[in-house]
Design an enzyme around this catalytic site. Sequence first.
Site, short mmCIF file in Angstrom:
data_model
loop_
_atom_site.label_atom_id
_atom_site.label_comp_id
_atom_site.label_asym_id
_atom_site.label_seq_id
_atom_site.Cartn_x
_atom_site.Cartn_y
_atom_site.Cartn_z
CD GLN A 1 -1.25 -0.68 3.71
OE1 GLN A 1 -2.03 -1.45 3.80
NE2 GLN A 1 -1.04 0.94 4.11
CG ASN A 2 4.16 1.18 1.66
OD1 ASN A 2 3.07 1.40 3.36
ND2 ASN A 2 4.99 0.15 2.75
CB CYS B 1 -2.35 20.36 -23.41
SG CYS B 1 -2.72 19.25 -21.76
CB CYS C 1 -2.70 15.82 -23.54
SG CYS C 1 -1.26 15.64 -22.58
N GLY D 1 4.47 -4.63 8.73
CA GLY D 1 4.17 -3.58 9.21
C GLY D 1 3.18 -2.59 8.57
CB THR D 2 -0.37 -3.10 6.92
OG1 THR D 2 -0.86 -4.66 7.22
CG2 THR D 2 1.04 -3.91 6.06
CB CYS E 1 0.44 18.76 -18.98
SG CYS E 1 1.13 17.30 -20.97
CG HIS F 1 -2.87 2.37 -1.68
ND1 HIS F 1 -2.71 2.47 -0.70
CD2 HIS F 1 -3.59 2.10 -2.96
CE1 HIS F 1 -3.35 2.03 -0.57
NE2 HIS F 1 -4.76 2.01 -0.85
#
Length: 256
Positions: A107-108, A157, A136, A195-196, A154, A125
Amino acid sequence: MERALERVIEHLSRARSVLFVTGAGISAESGVPTYRGIGGLYNGKTTEGGVPIEVALSGSMFRRKPELTWKHLHEIEQACRGATFNRAHEVLALMEGCFERCWVLTQNVDGFHKAAGSKNVIDIHGDIHDLRCTRCEFTERVKDYAHLAPCPSCPQCGSVVRPEVVLFEELLPPEKVAVMERELTRGFDLVFSIGTSSLFPYITGPVLEAAGRQRPTVEINPGRTELSDVVDVQLQMGAVAACEALWAARDKWKRG
């Protein structure tokens, strides 16, 4: 703790396929704060403007006031700037060559797993170093945000550019969800949670599913989480120390 390590080594020796599910804790020893949001900094607090960080870093806020969202993205990136992968990331990359199938679901958004050499990575993620235009096809990979404007546009564009990460309220990337579901359907002989804080169902799901199938599960975390009473083995220690210990014992479990 020694007995717990021995049990993990026994599980590794029998496994042909392994899944490592990782969260902010694996990068903490790299100096990356384990905060809320996109790698975090706020830990449930409001921002200096009085806006909850979940709102400031939401998809709807980005559409309304991209400059506000970018302000906090810059703060988060600067807090992590200069950090790099640690020995835990390196060990997981090395383990990829020790099993028939080995994947990392993280999830990092720091990109450390790929930087350390892991190839089978589902960064569900996204990666804060990948930028894309909101209009674009322009994309860019950046080392850091030092050269970016407060609200970058950008070069092709002129539209607002954003990092390729999942903001609050946004859906997970379909292509990454498809890979995750494909690999989970195939199943794993052994599943680690490293580590979650185990807050997201798609992060806890692989561990719970493996437990339901009576496949061994391991949690590596210095604290306790909702998974601590579910897993077969809990190593109540930091990711680097645990991964180092398991790699040092590889002669006991490594195949081939």
